[in-house]
Design a protein around this motif. Structure first.
Motif, mmCIF file in Angstrom:
data_model
loop_
_atom_site.group_PDB
_atom_site.id
_atom_site.type_symbol
_atom_site.label_atom_id
_atom_site.label_comp_id
_atom_site.label_asym_id
_atom_site.label_seq_id
_atom_site.Cartn_x
_atom_site.Cartn_y
_atom_site.Cartn_z
ATOM 1 N N ALA A 8 30.968 -20.065 24.937
ATOM 2 C CA ALA A 8 31.579 -19.953 23.606
ATOM 3 C C ALA A 8 30.507 -19.949 22.518
ATOM 4 O O ALA A 8 30.613 -19.227 21.518
ATOM 5 C CB ALA A 8 32.560 -21.107 23.378
ATOM 6 N N ALA A 11 28.934 -16.541 22.436
ATOM 7 C CA ALA A 11 29.846 -15.589 21.801
ATOM 8 C C ALA A 11 29.852 -15.763 20.290
ATOM 9 O O ALA A 11 29.865 -14.780 19.534
ATOM 10 C CB ALA A 11 31.254 -15.771 22.364
ATOM 11 N N LEU A 15 28.707 -13.096 17.494
ATOM 12 C CA LEU A 15 29.601 -12.748 16.389
ATOM 13 C C LEU A 15 28.870 -12.873 15.052
ATOM 14 O O LEU A 15 29.043 -12.051 14.145
ATOM 15 C CB LEU A 15 30.821 -13.663 16.413
ATOM 16 N N ALA A 66 37.227 -4.954 17.003
ATOM 17 C CA ALA A 66 37.856 -6.073 17.705
ATOM 18 C C ALA A 66 38.672 -5.585 18.902
ATOM 19 O O ALA A 66 38.693 -6.239 19.955
ATOM 20 C CB ALA A 66 38.739 -6.860 16.742
ATOM 21 N N LEU A 70 38.002 -6.680 22.715
ATOM 22 C CA LEU A 70 38.960 -7.285 23.646
ATOM 23 C C LEU A 70 38.914 -6.597 25.004
ATOM 24 O O LEU A 70 38.950 -7.254 26.053
ATOM 25 C CB LEU A 70 40.374 -7.205 23.067
ATOM 26 N N GLY A 73 35.678 -7.510 26.580
ATOM 27 C CA GLY A 73 35.721 -8.925 26.926
ATOM 28 C C GLY A 73 36.481 -9.180 28.213
ATOM 29 O O GLY A 73 36.080 -10.016 29.032
ATOM 30 N N SER A 101 45.751 -15.882 23.015
ATOM 31 C CA SER A 101 44.289 -15.886 22.892
ATOM 32 C C SER A 101 43.767 -14.509 22.488
ATOM 33 O O SER A 101 42.818 -14.402 21.698
ATOM 34 C CB SER A 101 43.657 -16.318 24.216
ATOM 35 N N MET A 102 44.379 -13.464 23.026
ATOM 36 C CA MET A 102 43.952 -12.108 22.672
ATOM 37 C C MET A 102 44.200 -11.851 21.189
ATOM 38 O O MET A 102 43.338 -11.300 20.479
ATOM 39 C CB MET A 102 44.715 -11.097 23.518
ATOM 40 N N SER A 105 41.681 -13.830 19.128
ATOM 41 C CA SER A 105 40.357 -13.182 19.141
ATOM 42 C C SER A 105 40.343 -11.954 18.248
ATOM 43 O O SER A 105 39.362 -11.699 17.531
ATOM 44 C CB SER A 105 39.987 -12.796 20.579
ATOM 45 N N VAL A 108 40.103 -13.151 14.722
ATOM 46 C CA VAL A 108 38.755 -13.626 14.393
ATOM 47 C C VAL A 108 37.839 -12.450 14.085
ATOM 48 O O VAL A 108 37.061 -12.478 13.122
ATOM 49 C CB VAL A 108 38.193 -14.473 15.549
ATOM 50 N N GLY A 109 37.904 -11.409 14.912
ATOM 51 C CA GLY A 109 37.065 -10.231 14.666
ATOM 52 C C GLY A 109 37.346 -9.600 13.311
ATOM 53 O O GLY A 109 36.422 -9.221 12.586
ATOM 54 N N LEU A 164 38.605 -21.038 17.728
ATOM 55 C CA LEU A 164 38.789 -20.658 19.127
ATOM 56 C C LEU A 164 37.929 -21.488 20.069
ATOM 57 O O LEU A 164 37.821 -21.154 21.254
ATOM 58 C CB LEU A 164 38.445 -19.169 19.315
#
Length: 587
Positions: A8, A11, A15, A66, A70, A73, A101-102, A105, A108-109, A164
């Motif tokens: 994490a 990652a 980011l 993003a 995904l 990822g 979670s997807m 994420s 977040v992106g 996250l």
């Protein structure tokens, strides 16, 4: 949990490096399109509309990036699981990718992209129509804006990453990334002050063979410190991660070697694929081998302590009295081992004690196999104990484990030889063990297996950290391309004055090499500090040292310079192909 936390962290830093790229790209786009924005403002577009225009552009980039992230990822997650399963036959379930979670994420992106685009959008909205039609934006103003807004981008990325972050009982799991982020941000904000010195140091390898190109590249690098800060900063962050993980890996392997000597209670281990009950006579058969001083049973099993699942290990205290194993940081050694055999006692590893918030003398409530509970009194806290499935094990007496905690036999036997025992004793022990389908493992083999597993795990982390470096390399290519576009007229004048296409090409590549070397130097310094910080927080301050992982530093230097110069190939070719007449007349 440490594996999840480290991945994490990688990652989150990747980011952060991606936010640098977006931030720098949109900032340069605003400068390049100042005339176009001025025309829109003169035609009646409001400042709010211009800001929305830039933010919409960023939103499209964020959604596309993003979404692709995904997809990649999910592929990386499956590849990581397949790789980890090859490390010591680790049993690992397929990766779980819940929709929540997807979506988180994806959010977040998009949030990080919009945060990186907020300041360029603000500056675009503030472009006066008349000034924009006269000339480009004032570069000193743009530099100050970029660096002022960097803290905001950092904060948004940090908040998005923490949203996250893997949740756990260890508060250091959250403190660690925050402190590391602060160190990396401080490193980045120091770049404007250090750029003249970094430019001189970065130019040293090129100064003697390429004097003209080095001077031009150094002048270009120093000219716009804001842009150079973002470009060098992104590369330095990625390389700092490579160096930090290299340092942590070296310390982890060294600690593992010391741990084996400090914890394993014997000269060799005799392991079994099933629990060996006491009435099978295996321990007695091993004890009859000439040269064997003592055979100690060891069992590993799960425990539920105060409602928390932890690892347990059953041992005989008397066997450990004269062995010298286990370093106590609290409690009396002889008293603790005697209490272990008497029953109702436990020895707790320091990490678990810190997590549970317990000390010597405190009681622990343990679930028993009969459905009830039993109370274990903490008689000592050890620096390290035997490893379990998810961490170091709480040690209980053999009698308690077999009577109340469900242990049916030994998973392994620690065998000690008398001083000066002949080599034939080991051969005889192997023969007896083989007859009972047991395997004899030396401590050197245990160290080798642990070292190999750690090398593979940290190799995976290094591969993941390279992603941040690649993102930074894309930023270098983007920055140099924009530099070439901005300097078309300057390049035309230089070509008219006699500079060859090859010299123009080399000047751009040399500039990239200087950026790469500057980023590698800063990244190495930052990586050493971050690595020490990661190790310090992981062990609670005990045993952590500030070491320089020279192999990782060498890799960072080579990787930074090579990737940066490779990234410069396209913009260098673009600069070399600019026609002289067109360049001189370019506005």
């Amino acid at each position: 949990s440490e594996f999840a936390t480290t991945t994490a962290l990688i990652a989150a830093i990747a980011l952060f490096a991606g936010a640098f790229l977006i931030f720098n790209t949109l900032s340069m786009t605003v400068i390049e399109r100042s005339r176009e924005i001025g025309l829109l403002r003169a035609a009646g577009a409001t400042a709010r509309q211009i800001a929305r225009f830039v933010l919409t552009q960023a939103l499209v980039v964020g959604v596309v990036g993003a979404s692709l992230g995904l997809l990649l990822g999910a592929l990386f997650a499956n590849a990581m699981v397949a790789y980890v399963r090859t490390i010591g036959d680790v049993v690992l379930d397929p990766p779980r990718l819940p929709v929540s979670s997807m979506l988180a994420s994806l959010s977040v992106g998009i949030v990080v992209t919009l945060a990186a685009a907020a300041e360029p959008a603000r500056r675009a909205a503030r472009i006066p129509p008349v000034e924009a039609l006269k000339a480009r934006l004032d570069l000193p103003t743009a530099r100050r804006a970029r660096l002022r807004w960097l803290a905001f981008v950092f904060t948004m990325v940090a908040l998005a990453g923490l949203a996250l972050w893997p949740r756990g009982d260890d508060s250091a799991a959250v403190i660690r990334p925050v402190l590391i982020y602060v160190v990396l941000l401080g490193l980045t904000l120091s770049i404007p002050i250090l750029i003249p010195m970094l430019a001189r140091i970065g130019g040293l390898p090129f100064r003697w063979p390429l004097v003209l190109e080095e001077r031009l590249a150094r002048a270009t690098l120093v000219r716009d410190r804001g842009r150079a800060t973002l470009t060098i900063g992104a590369l330095a962050i990625g390389l700092a991660l490579v160096v930090a993980l290299g340092g942590v890996g070296e310390q982890a392997r060294a600690a593992a070697g010391a741990w084996v000597a400090d914890v394993v209670p014997g000269d060799v281990l005799v392991t079994s694929i099933r629990p060996i009950a006491a009435d099978e006579g295996v321990a007695a058969a091993l004890d009859t081998v000439e040269g064997v001083a003592r055979v100690s049973p060891i069992a590993s099993f799960p425990l539920a302590v105060d409602g928390q699942a932890i690892d347990g290990a059953a041992m005989v205290g008397q066997d450990l009295v004269s062995d010298g194993r286990l370093t106590f940081i609290a409690g009396d050694r002889l008293t603790a081992f005697a209490a272990l055999d008497a029953g109702g006692s436990a020895i707790v590893p320091a990490g678990l004690a810190a997590r549970l918030g317990v000390a010597v003398g405190d009681p622990l409530t343990v679930a028993a196999v009969d459905g009830g509970t039993m109370t274990l009194k903490i008689v000592a806290i050890a620096a390290r104990t035997l490893p379990g499935a998810s961490g170091e094990a709480l040690i209980v007496g053999w009698g308690d484990a077999t009577a109340r905690l469900g242990v049916t036999g030994a998973d392994a036997f620690a065998v000690r030889f008398v001083p000066g025992a002949p080599a034939a004793s080991r051969d005889a022990l192997t023969d007896v063990a083989t007859q009972s389908a047991l395997e004899v493992v030396s401590l050197d083999q245990v160290r080798g297996a642990i070292d190999a597993a750690l090398l593979r795990i940290f190799g995976l982390f290094d591969a993941l950290s390279i992603i941040a470096v690649i993102v930074a390399a894309l930023g270098i290519a983007n920055t140099l391309t924009m530099d070439v576009i901005e300097r078309v007229r300057e390049i035309g004048v230089l070509r008219a004055a006699g500079m060859t296409k090859r010299q123009v090409w080399r000047s751009v590549v040399v500039e990239a090499g200087m950026v790469g070397l500057a980023g590698a130097i800063l990244g190495s310094v930052g990586g050493v500090v971050v690595g020490a910080l990661m190790a310090f927080l992981a062990v609670g301050g005990s045993g952590a040292t500030l070491t320089i992982p020279w192999p990782s530093v060498g890799v960072a230097l080579i990787l930074g310079v090579v990737l940066a110069m490779l990234a410069a190939a396209y913009p260098a070719g673009l600069a070399a192909r600019i026609p002289i007449v067109r360049a001189v007349s370019y506005e």
